[in-house]
Design an enzyme around this catalytic site. Structure first.
Site, mmCIF file in Angstrom:
data_model
loop_
_atom_site.group_PDB
_atom_site.id
_atom_site.type_symbol
_atom_site.label_atom_id
_atom_site.label_comp_id
_atom_site.label_asym_id
_atom_site.label_seq_id
_atom_site.Cartn_x
_atom_site.Cartn_y
_atom_site.Cartn_z
ATOM 1 N N ASN A 34 -0.375 -5.091 12.373
ATOM 2 C CA ASN A 34 -0.167 -3.771 12.989
ATOM 3 C C ASN A 34 -0.946 -2.680 12.252
ATOM 4 O O ASN A 34 -0.767 -1.499 12.533
ATOM 5 C CB ASN A 34 1.331 -3.434 13.030
ATOM 6 C CG ASN A 34 1.935 -3.267 11.643
ATOM 7 O OD1 ASN A 34 1.261 -3.474 10.640
ATOM 8 N ND2 ASN A 34 3.198 -2.895 11.581
ATOM 9 N N GLU B 53 3.745 1.757 7.293
ATOM 10 C CA GLU B 53 3.754 1.277 8.670
ATOM 11 C C GLU B 53 3.195 2.331 9.630
ATOM 12 O O GLU B 53 3.298 3.533 9.356
ATOM 13 C CB GLU B 53 5.206 0.968 9.086
ATOM 14 C CG GLU B 53 5.896 -0.113 8.250
ATOM 15 C CD GLU B 53 5.540 -1.525 8.695
ATOM 16 O OE1 GLU B 53 4.395 -1.786 9.094
ATOM 17 O OE2 GLU B 53 6.441 -2.374 8.639
ATOM 18 N N HIS C 57 -0.780 -1.995 8.938
ATOM 19 C CA HIS C 57 -0.176 -1.414 7.732
ATOM 20 C C HIS C 57 -0.942 -1.828 6.475
ATOM 21 O O HIS C 57 -1.587 -2.876 6.443
ATOM 22 C CB HIS C 57 1.329 -1.737 7.623
ATOM 23 C CG HIS C 57 1.676 -3.154 7.277
ATOM 24 N ND1 HIS C 57 2.888 -3.723 7.593
ATOM 25 C CD2 HIS C 57 0.990 -4.129 6.614
ATOM 26 C CE1 HIS C 57 2.926 -4.959 7.138
ATOM 27 N NE2 HIS C 57 1.794 -5.235 6.544
ATOM 28 N N ASP D 253 4.513 -3.020 -3.303
ATOM 29 C CA ASP D 253 5.779 -2.902 -2.578
ATOM 30 C C ASP D 253 6.760 -3.997 -2.974
ATOM 31 O O ASP D 253 6.399 -4.964 -3.652
ATOM 32 C CB ASP D 253 5.539 -2.908 -1.058
ATOM 33 C CG ASP D 253 4.530 -3.964 -0.621
ATOM 34 O OD1 ASP D 253 4.342 -4.960 -1.353
ATOM 35 O OD2 ASP D 253 3.930 -3.804 0.455
HETATM 36 P P1 PGA Z 1 -0.373 -11.445 4.975
HETATM 37 O O1 PGA Z 1 0.182 -9.969 4.951
HETATM 38 O O2 PGA Z 1 -1.323 -11.557 3.847
HETATM 39 O O3 PGA Z 1 0.849 -12.312 4.745
HETATM 40 O O4 PGA Z 1 -1.010 -11.641 6.297
HETATM 41 C C1 PGA Z 1 -0.723 -8.925 4.851
HETATM 42 C C2 PGA Z 1 0.033 -7.638 4.885
HETATM 43 O O5 PGA Z 1 1.040 -7.560 5.603
HETATM 44 O O6 PGA Z 1 -0.372 -6.692 4.205
#
Ligand code: PGA
Length: 242
Positions: free
Chosen positions: A137, A144, A139, A68
């Site tokens: 959350n 999402e 994702h 992404d």
């Molecule tokens: P993070 O993000 O490694 O910064 O916790 C993980 C994600 O959102 O996929």
């Protein structure tokens, strides 16, 4: 089915994950790697670079695809994922420049950019080894929680939870881009092998939810249950509620 491997800490998780890359690239030098950003994979990139500096791993023929990218954030911005990849990995890894793929969140026509990226993925795919983090959350990539999920690369409006979580990387919450381009569930789930990394106590609740959840679009990572080769590598803190 999700296999789970619990290790002591982030450093140990990086070491375990790195062994998967080492054996894959030893077997298949031109492997297609699905890469991720965020704070979770940073120790893994460090570990891979260390192995590379010892000539224990070679990326010269690998083809890399990121999951992404934010929209409307210049590539040169410290928090763009293009910049993240350069700083954390590419500036020291011998991945050919034309084999470093990431969606262009500044493309004039974002729909066309999604199509281009999707076509490129289909051309080179399936991904041999997809690296994933998990949002608090649920994702994966920027897929999402929602009433439906997208199969292909798409533009996504980031959820309030993600904007809040990612605001720790920016000076102010208002600076977090509202939109991003993300690969869809199809390219993630068609990967031959998936490593999901979850580190730290702030991931304990979602790791518990994931491991006890049925498959639901409200927890996108739960779709990993239908894949046959997923390993969740987490540290003791992230596994503390299991
Ligand atoms: P993070 O993000 O490694 O910064 O916790 C993980 C994600 O959102 O996929």
């Amino acid at each position: 089915m999700i296999k789970i491997e619990i290790v002591k800490d982030a450093g140990a998780a990086a070491k375990v994950a790195a062994t998967h890359y080492k054996s894959l690239l030893n077997d298949k030098a031109n492997a297609v790697l699905g890469l991720a950003t965020g704070s979770t994979p940073i120790p893994l990139y460090k570990e891979l670079l260390e192995l590379h500096s010892e000539n224990a791993i070679d990326f010269s023929q690998s083809i890399c695809f990121n999951l992404d990218e934010y929209c409307d954030l210049p590539n040169t911005h410290r928090e763009s994922y293009a910049n993240f990849m350069y700083e954390q990995f590419y500036h020291l890894a011998n991945v050919e420049e034309n084999n470093r793929h990431i969606p262009d969140g500044n493309a004039h026509d974002l729909e066309k950019e999604c199509e281009r990226y999707n076509d490129l993925l289909s051309q080179h795919g399936p991904i041999d080894l997809q690296l994933l983090g998990i949002g608090r959350n649920g994702h994966i990539g920027f897929n999402e929680p929602n009433t439906e999920l997208k199969a292909g690369t798409h533009i996504v409006k980031l959820s309030e939870a993600t904007v809040k979580d990612n605001s720790r990387f920016f000076e102010e919450e208002e600076e977090v881009p509202a939109f991003a381009i993300s690969v869809g569930m199809k390219s993630i789930l068609s990967s031959k092998k998936i490593i999901l990394l979850a580190i730290g106590e702030e991931k304990a609740k979602i790791v518990h939810a994931l491991m006890h959840s049925g498959i639901t679009t409200l927890l996108p990572a739960s779709f990993l249950h239908i894949h046959t080769n997923v390993t969740l590598i987490c540290d003791e803190a992230a596994a503390s509620l299991l």
